[in-house]
Design an enzyme around this catalytic site. Structure first.
Site, PDB file in Angstrom:
ATOM      1  N   ASP A   1       0.869  -1.177   0.000  1.00 50.36           N
ATOM      2  CA  ASP A   1       0.000   0.000   0.000  1.00 50.36           C
ATOM      3  C   ASP A   1       0.906   1.227   0.000  1.00 50.36           C
ATOM      4  OD1 ASP A   1      -2.294   1.770   0.454  1.00 50.36           O
ATOM      5  OD2 ASP A   1      -3.333  -0.035   1.115  1.00 50.36           O
TER       6      ASP A   1
ATOM      7  N   GLU B   1      -9.768   2.593  -5.297  1.00 45.79           N
ATOM      8  CA  GLU B   1      -9.368   3.969  -5.007  1.00 45.79           C
ATOM      9  C   GLU B   1      -8.168   4.434  -5.850  1.00 45.79           C
ATOM     10  OE1 GLU B   1     -10.894   4.299  -0.405  1.00 45.79           O
ATOM     11  OE2 GLU B   1      -8.870   3.549  -0.688  1.00 45.79           O
TER      12      GLU B   1
ATOM     13  N   HIS C   1      -2.852   3.128  -4.710  1.00 42.71           N
ATOM     14  CA  HIS C   1      -2.214   2.773  -3.436  1.00 42.71           C
ATOM     15  C   HIS C   1      -0.788   2.265  -3.683  1.00 42.71           C
ATOM     16  CE1 HIS C   1      -5.522   3.539  -0.700  1.00 42.71           C
ATOM     17  NE2 HIS C   1      -6.357   2.857  -1.461  1.00 42.71           N
TER      18      HIS C   1
HETATM   19  C1  TNX Z   1     -10.858   1.898   2.206  1.00 40.91           C
HETATM   20  S1  TNX Z   1     -11.505  -1.010   1.518  1.00 40.91           S
HETATM   21  C2  TNX Z   1      -9.774   1.255   1.668  1.00 40.91           C
HETATM   22  C3  TNX Z   1      -8.547   1.080   2.476  1.00 40.91           C
HETATM   23  C4  TNX Z   1      -8.679   1.753   3.810  1.00 40.91           C
HETATM   24  C5  TNX Z   1     -10.055   1.474   4.381  1.00 40.91           C
HETATM   25  C6  TNX Z   1     -10.268   2.005   5.759  1.00 40.91           C
HETATM   26  C7  TNX Z   1     -10.590  -0.532   0.385  1.00 40.91           C
HETATM   27  C8  TNX Z   1     -10.631  -1.346  -0.806  1.00 40.91           C
HETATM   28  N1  TNX Z   1      -9.831   0.585   0.479  1.00 40.91           N
HETATM   29  O1  TNX Z   1      -7.437   1.552   1.755  1.00 40.91           O
HETATM   30  O2  TNX Z   1      -7.686   1.270   4.652  1.00 40.91           O
HETATM   31  O3  TNX Z   1     -11.015   2.053   3.525  1.00 40.91           O
HETATM   32  O4  TNX Z   1     -11.463   1.523   6.336  1.00 40.91           O
END
Ligand code: TNX
Length: 762
Positions: free
Chosen positions: A196, A330, A267
């Site tokens: 990440d 994301e 990420h």
């Molecule tokens: C969203 S769940 C994210 C993570 C974060 C999390 C915190 C997901 C696919 N991505 O990068 O750690 O929320 O709850």
């Protein structure tokens, strides 16, 4: 009808017999027979060398949990005249009918323990059940409760737990313990989130800088995200390939498959800090210190694909499982929109937008991994712009992504934030260690239904199961991981293993109390939030009272009222109904009366005033996103705390807040305290002005005073207004929204929010 009666009797007798013992997850069928097996000079037997490792596992576990040494003998070598008649028999059978994967049969009586299955994994689950039946009897003899499990098997295939080791790093030894916890709960997938923005945690021989550079950050975030505070302590760590092989072998022995996650295209800050040439801009970058979503992501150019494929080549040789998780969540498209290479690739491949480019990215990786005999799984964003042909989807933004994927006949793992995010609070945030937010209690996890009603029976077969996610932005140590994951993982394990008709939350909590005995022996830092009463206040005929709900229905509760900060000497009473407040500052303390040496208590500070529990009306209702408990939120005696708990606030976007409080009768007042929030990171601003008016009849209003609000430090909340005594029955508070968010701030040009909490009038 006859069947029903038998079923009822069975269920009833099961409940009575199981009052203090039982197994998690609840077996599909179980009967206790009172014929406990007392372990004297016992032997473990096995009939097939295939299950020798299971016999060994049983021996080790009995030693570990109960400090007893057993011998292992091949069944065929048992000499009836020499060997004691008592033994534990592990046996593989080959029936004509096909039994579900993981199926086993267990019988414990005075003379014999039998665990029978068609495969190793069934024997293993039988052993897990047996271990939960062990105890020391009154005569200090080690025994197993007499019970018969004629038939047990998992309901769902994917019973998973995830762990993010990037935001915080946890040593290999802890990963092994985590796998033990999964295995005890008969869970079978460990999703290892290895990369990440904040750290790359898996050694890749071809690109050593991934860990030597990408594995370390120059500092970490302190406190909550809103505070934007950092330390400067170098932080990091990674697993060598030898570590990984050891973990994989350990998991394999426990019938746990590891799904490694290598995040892309987003990420990726840790990887890009080591190899910035695979970004769009060329960098340089640092490994991220803070949490969030970053604009710099992998650039979909040829060199990047080569780089990622080289990495995956090493990953696939380390992990024997079918699935490789490629992230996909994301991924901002900000850089791609401005990047020549990205735009060129889009043109060449007829991709209509950056979403399609993301889909192209994932599909290329999928093709590559498929060619290596692996399947990809990704977060539900991989649906955007077109799903890769063979991909499985992990639905985290609710269950919608999962539903869509099932419609398209793709395998799905459910992991919605609402029930499966174990980084959320599990109890009253005022009594819990700092967490990311949200609220996912044990009971809520237990109420989860992984298969959406909406799906046809054919589509339902695509739902493989579900998984609990442990993101570790706010989870710094292994102890903290345990606290967040245990016992919520047990609730999820039961949801995924046990048929719905046999699931009952109260029964589950009783078995959990037993199960905690084993957890204690493993030195697991289990959360007890689920054993604490839930406290609040209620308005009864305009009077504020303190209310408690038992953590599990039917539990007897005791309470005390004390003054905050003072020695506790209030009388202990049984809680039967909402309690009158005896002072304007009260601490309400409640616990379940169970003669336990440990008391899992809840406490609530209640600050009451002339406004408490009185009628509040608004010129315009608060936003549906921040409705709190309606007008009562402002007069419930509960003063909000930071970090913000949304249910404690009312919010308005763009609008003013105009509230009228009816004190019920004319009162003399000289002070008003109004709780406001100032949190620009989240678009929340203090009102630019607050005006106070009074009325005797509710029609004719006179100003008391108005305040121009001076800017306060982020998050500081207070608005105290003092004035010479006046008589009033009605008070009107008009707070001006400051308008559009000024340039240079998050959300610039958008409407400001104003947030309100407790109004104290004296
Ligand atoms: C969203 S769940 C994210 C993570 C974060 C999390 C915190 C997901 C696919 N991505 O990068 O750690 O929320 O709850």
């Amino acid at each position: 009808m006859k069947h029903l009666a038998v079923l009822l009797i069975c269920l009833l007798s099961q409940c009575i017999l199981q009052a203090q013992k039982g197994i998690i997850p609840q077996p599909q069928e179980i009967e206790f027979n009172g014929q406990d097996f007392i372990v004297q000079s016992p032997i473990i037997t096995f009939d097939d060398s295939l299950i020798y490792p299971e016999a060994e596992f049983l021996k080790e576990s009995i030693n570990r949990f109960y400090q007893q040494s057993l011998r292992i003998v091949r069944l065929q070598n048992i000499a009836p005249e020499k060997d004691p008649p008592l033994f534990i028999q592990l046996q593989i059978i080959r029936p004509d009918t096909i039994l579900p994967q993981g199926w086993y049969y267990l019988n414990v009586d005075k003379n014999r323990i039998n665990i029978t299955a068609t495969e190793k994994v069934g024997i293993f689950y039988g052993i897990q059940s047996l271990l939960q039946l062990g105890y020391y009897n009154a005569g200090k003899q080690f025994a197993f409760h007499g019970a018969k499990i004629p038939n047990d098997y998992p309901n769902m295939k994917w019973r998973g737990m995830h762990l993010d080791v990037s935001r915080h790093f946890f040593p290999k030894e802890f990963i092994l313990k985590y796998i033990d916890l999964l295995a005890m709960n008969k869970m079978n997938v460990f999703h290892w989130h290895l990369t990440d923005d904040q750290g790359w945690r898996i050694e890749i021989k071809k690109y050593p800088k991934l860990t030597s550079v990408g594995g370390w950050r120059k500092g970490s975030m302190l406190g909550h995200y809103n505070e934007q505070r950092y330390d400067t302590i170098r932080y990091g760590g990674f697993y060598t390939q030898d570590d990984i092989r050891e973990v994989v072998a350990y998991a394999e022995k426990r019938h746990v498959t590891i799904v490694p996650e290598i995040e892309m295209p987003g990420h990726a800050m840790a990887a890009l800090s080591a190899y910035p040439q695979f970004s769009c801009t060329g960098g340089p970058f640092d490994v991220a210190r803070g949490w969030g979503v970053f604009d710099d992501v992998f650039c979909p150019k040829e060199e990047t694909f080569t780089f990622l494929q080289d990495i995956l080549d090493e990953v696939v040789t380390l992990f024997p499982g079918k699935y490789i998780h490629i992230g996909g969540d994301e991924c901002p498209k900000t850089r791609w929109e401005k990047c020549k290479a990205c735009q060129k690739r889009m043109k060449e491949n007829n991709l209509k937008d950056e979403m399609a480019l993301q889909s192209y990215f994932i599909q290329r990786i999928e093709k590559y991994l498929n060619s290596k005999g692996k399947q990809i799984i990704g977060w539900d964003e991989i649906l955007e712009g077109g799903l890769a042909p063979n991909a499985a989807v992990m639905s985290w933004r609710g269950t919608e992504g999962g539903i869509e994927a099932a419609h398209l006949h793709h395998p799905v793992v459910m992991t919605p934030g609402s029930h499966c995010y174990f980084d959320h609070y599990q109890g009253n945030p005022r009594q819990e260690p700092i967490a990311i937010g949200g609220f996912t209690s044990l009971e809520k996890v237990y109420s989860f239904h992984p298969i959406p009603e909406k799906l046809s029976s054919e589509e339902r077969t695509y739902i493989l199961g579900a998984q609990g996610n442990v993101w570790t932005e706010y989870i710094n140590t292994s102890r903290d991981v345990e606290y967040m994951a245990v016992p919520r993982m047990s609730a999820l394990a039961e949801v995924l293993w046990t048929n719905e008709v046999s699931r009952n939350y109260i029964h589950f909590t009783e078995r959990l109390t037993e199960f905690s005995g084993l957890l204690k022996k493993m030195d697991v830092n289990m959360a007890h939030s689920w054993q604490r009463p839930v406290l609040s206040t209620v308005a009864q005929n305009g009077v504020l009272k303190a209310e408690a709900k038992p953590p599990v229905p039917g539990k007897k509760m005791m309470y005390e009222l004390t003054k905050p900060g003072m020695k506790i000497n209030g009388a202990k009473m049984e809680y039967v109904a909402p309690v009158d407040l005896i002072d304007k500052n009260i601490q309400f303390r409640v616990w379940v009366d169970e003669n336990d040496s440990t008391r899992y208590e809840s406490s609530l500070n209640i600050r009451s005033s002339l406004a408490s529990a009185k009628q509040v009306s608004f010129a315009k209702a608060p936003s549906e996103h921040y409705p709190g408990k309606g007008g009562f939120t402002l007069v419930d005696g509960i003063v909000a705390v930071l970090p913000r708990i949304n249910s404690e606030w009312l919010g308005w976007s763009g609008d003013d807040m105009i509230a009228t409080i009816d004190l019920g009768a004319t009162q003399t007042i000289s002070k008003a305290d109004i709780g406001v929030l100032h949190d620009p990171t989240n678009w929340i601003y203090e009102p630019s002005e607050i005006q106070l008016e009074k009325s005797i009849d509710g029609t004719n209003w006179e100003p008391i005073l108005s305040t121009i609000v001076a800017p306060v430090k982020p998050n500081m909340r207070k608005k105290q207004m003092k004035f010479s005594p006046v008589n009033a029955r009605y008070i009107r508070i008009s707070a001006k929204n400051p308008g559009l968010i000024p340039a240079g701030n998050p959300g610039a040009g958008k409407n400001s929010w104003i947030f309100f909490d407790e109004i104290i009038i004296e």
